[in-house]
Design a protein around this motif. Structure first.
Motif, mmCIF file in Angstrom:
data_model
loop_
_atom_site.group_PDB
_atom_site.id
_atom_site.type_symbol
_atom_site.label_atom_id
_atom_site.label_comp_id
_atom_site.label_asym_id
_atom_site.label_seq_id
_atom_site.Cartn_x
_atom_site.Cartn_y
_atom_site.Cartn_z
ATOM 1 N N MET A 1 -118.808 -39.620 39.500
ATOM 2 C CA MET A 1 -118.102 -39.612 38.202
ATOM 3 C C MET A 1 -118.793 -38.713 37.171
ATOM 4 S SD MET A 1 -115.613 -41.531 38.769
ATOM 5 C CE MET A 1 -115.195 -42.829 39.923
ATOM 6 N N VAL A 2 -120.038 -38.296 37.486
ATOM 7 C CA VAL A 2 -120.758 -37.458 36.528
ATOM 8 C C VAL A 2 -119.991 -36.147 36.347
ATOM 9 C CG1 VAL A 2 -122.920 -36.201 36.092
ATOM 10 C CG2 VAL A 2 -122.989 -38.507 37.076
ATOM 11 N N ASN A 3 -119.669 -35.836 35.092
ATOM 12 C CA ASN A 3 -118.859 -34.647 34.810
ATOM 13 C C ASN A 3 -119.423 -33.808 33.654
ATOM 14 O OD1 ASN A 3 -118.215 -36.149 32.524
ATOM 15 N ND2 ASN A 3 -116.285 -36.889 33.361
ATOM 16 N N THR A 4 -120.614 -34.177 33.185
ATOM 17 C CA THR A 4 -121.210 -33.499 32.034
ATOM 18 C C THR A 4 -122.716 -33.367 32.248
ATOM 19 O OG1 THR A 4 -119.572 -34.578 30.627
ATOM 20 C CG2 THR A 4 -121.479 -33.646 29.509
ATOM 21 N N GLU A 5 -123.252 -32.188 31.952
ATOM 22 C CA GLU A 5 -124.703 -32.013 32.100
ATOM 23 C C GLU A 5 -125.443 -32.700 30.971
ATOM 24 O OE1 GLU A 5 -126.791 -28.497 33.085
ATOM 25 O OE2 GLU A 5 -125.049 -27.702 34.166
ATOM 26 N N THR A 6 -126.580 -33.295 31.307
ATOM 27 C CA THR A 6 -127.403 -33.919 30.274
ATOM 28 C C THR A 6 -128.023 -32.813 29.419
ATOM 29 O OG1 THR A 6 -127.973 -35.565 31.923
ATOM 30 C CG2 THR A 6 -129.263 -35.592 29.888
ATOM 31 N N ARG B 1 -112.083 -39.837 39.669
ATOM 32 C CA ARG B 1 -112.859 -38.790 38.992
ATOM 33 C C ARG B 1 -112.008 -38.128 37.898
ATOM 34 N NH1 ARG B 1 -115.410 -33.704 38.974
ATOM 35 N NH2 ARG B 1 -117.588 -34.047 38.458
ATOM 36 N N ALA B 2 -110.767 -37.846 38.241
ATOM 37 C CA ALA B 2 -109.861 -37.225 37.267
ATOM 38 C C ALA B 2 -109.629 -38.156 36.081
ATOM 39 C CB ALA B 2 -108.541 -36.874 37.940
ATOM 40 N N ARG B 3 -109.483 -39.450 36.357
ATOM 41 C CA ARG B 3 -109.247 -40.396 35.255
ATOM 42 C C ARG B 3 -110.456 -40.524 34.334
ATOM 43 N NH1 ARG B 3 -104.340 -43.727 36.269
ATOM 44 N NH2 ARG B 3 -103.831 -43.512 38.474
ATOM 45 N N HIS B 4 -111.643 -40.183 34.849
ATOM 46 C CA HIS B 4 -112.841 -40.246 34.010
ATOM 47 C C HIS B 4 -113.107 -38.952 33.245
ATOM 48 C CE1 HIS B 4 -113.578 -43.950 36.208
ATOM 49 N NE2 HIS B 4 -114.531 -44.239 35.345
ATOM 50 N N MET B 5 -112.360 -37.902 33.577
ATOM 51 C CA MET B 5 -112.612 -36.595 32.950
ATOM 52 C C MET B 5 -112.555 -36.601 31.422
ATOM 53 S SD MET B 5 -113.759 -34.161 34.581
ATOM 54 C CE MET B 5 -114.050 -33.596 36.236
ATOM 55 N N PRO B 6 -111.630 -37.362 30.808
ATOM 56 C CA PRO B 6 -111.616 -37.364 29.332
ATOM 57 C C PRO B 6 -112.896 -37.944 28.727
ATOM 58 C CG PRO B 6 -109.625 -38.391 30.229
ATOM 59 C CD PRO B 6 -110.569 -38.184 31.377
ATOM 60 N N HIS B 7 -113.703 -38.626 29.555
ATOM 61 C CA HIS B 7 -114.925 -39.256 29.050
ATOM 62 C C HIS B 7 -116.128 -38.466 29.552
ATOM 63 C CE1 HIS B 7 -112.109 -42.517 28.417
ATOM 64 N NE2 HIS B 7 -111.802 -42.460 29.697
ATOM 65 N N PRO B 8 -116.933 -37.881 28.641
ATOM 66 C CA PRO B 8 -118.093 -37.124 29.103
ATOM 67 C C PRO B 8 -119.144 -38.073 29.687
ATOM 68 C CG PRO B 8 -118.039 -37.210 26.700
ATOM 69 C CD PRO B 8 -116.826 -37.931 27.176
ATOM 70 N N ILE B 9 -119.395 -37.947 30.988
ATOM 71 C CA ILE B 9 -120.326 -38.844 31.679
ATOM 72 C C ILE B 9 -121.492 -38.037 32.244
ATOM 73 C CG2 ILE B 9 -120.597 -40.485 33.597
ATOM 74 C CD1 ILE B 9 -117.622 -41.195 33.237
ATOM 75 N N THR B 10 -122.693 -38.335 31.763
ATOM 76 C CA THR B 10 -123.899 -37.649 32.238
ATOM 77 C C THR B 10 -124.542 -38.472 33.362
ATOM 78 O OG1 THR B 10 -125.360 -38.816 30.715
ATOM 79 C CG2 THR B 10 -124.347 -36.782 29.894
ATOM 80 N N GLU B 11 -125.540 -37.854 34.006
ATOM 81 C CA GLU B 11 -126.262 -38.579 35.052
ATOM 82 C C GLU B 11 -126.925 -39.833 34.460
ATOM 83 O OE1 GLU B 11 -128.276 -35.839 37.751
ATOM 84 O OE2 GLU B 11 -129.782 -37.417 38.017
#
Ligand code: HEM
Length: 127
Positions: free
Chosen positions: A119-124, A71-81
C-alpha cells in the motif's frame, strides 16, 4: 482435502473484535490517525467485509463494492513506509489482544505484512 482457511480458524466474532481493537488503536495513533477522515463505523464495516474475503471467507466486500483493488483505493491517501509500519504495529497489538493460539496470531500477522507494504505509495521525506 481442502485446507481450513484463516477466516474459519479465527471465526466471525474474533474478526469483529480484531477490527474494533485495531481501529481504536489507529484512530488514537499520532502517526497515522490524521489519514482517516471518514466515519469510523463505516471504515470498520468495510474492513470487516474486506478481511472476511482476504482471509478466505465469503467475498462480502466484492459483492458490495466491486473488485477490491486495494492499492488503487489507497492512492488518494499518501502512505509512507513509516505509515505502513505504524499500521502494522496497531495490527500486531490488536492481534496480540485476542484469545487465540500463538500460531494463529503468527499466521494472521504474516498475511498483513506484504499487503501493508504494497500500500506504500509515497516516499518518506526526511525532516
Ligand atoms: C499500510 C498502511 C495503511 C494505511 C496508512 C491505510 C489507510 C487507509 C485510509 C486512510 C483509508 C481510507 C479511510 C477513510 O475512508 O477515511 C483506508 C481504507 C481502507 N483500507 Fe487501508 N491503509 C493501510 C493498509 C491497509 C491494509 C494492509 C488493508 C487490508 C489488509 C487495508 C484495508 C482497507 C480497506 C478495506 C479500506 C476501505 C476501502 C473502501 O473505501 O472501500 N488497508 N485505508
Amino acid at each position: 482435502m481442502e485446507e481450513v482457511t484463516t477466516y474459519e480458524k479465527l471465526g466471525e466474532e474474533n474478526l469483529k473484535l480484531l477490527i474494533e481493537r485495531f481501529y481504536d488503536l489507529v484512530f488514537s495513533d499520532q502517526r497515522i490517525s490524521h489519514l482517516f477522515k471518514t466515519d469510523k463505523e463505516l471504515i470498520k464495516e468495510k474492513q470487516r467485509l474486506f478481511l472476511t474475503q482476504f482471509l478466505g471467507g465469503p467475498p462480502l466486500y466484492s459483492q458490495r463494492y466491486g473488485h477490491p483493488q486495494m492499492r488503487a483505493r489507497h492512492m488518494p491517501h499518501p502512505i509512507t513506509e513509516d505509515d505502513a509500519v505504524a499500521w502494522l504495529s496497531c495490527m500486531s497489538s490488536a492481534i496480540s489482544s485476542l484469545n487465540i493460539s500463538e500460531s494463529l496470531k503468527d499466521e494472521l500477522f504474516k498475511r498483513f505484512v506484504p499487503t501493508a507494504m504494497f500500500m506504500v505509495n509515497t516516499e518518506t521525506t526526511s525532516e
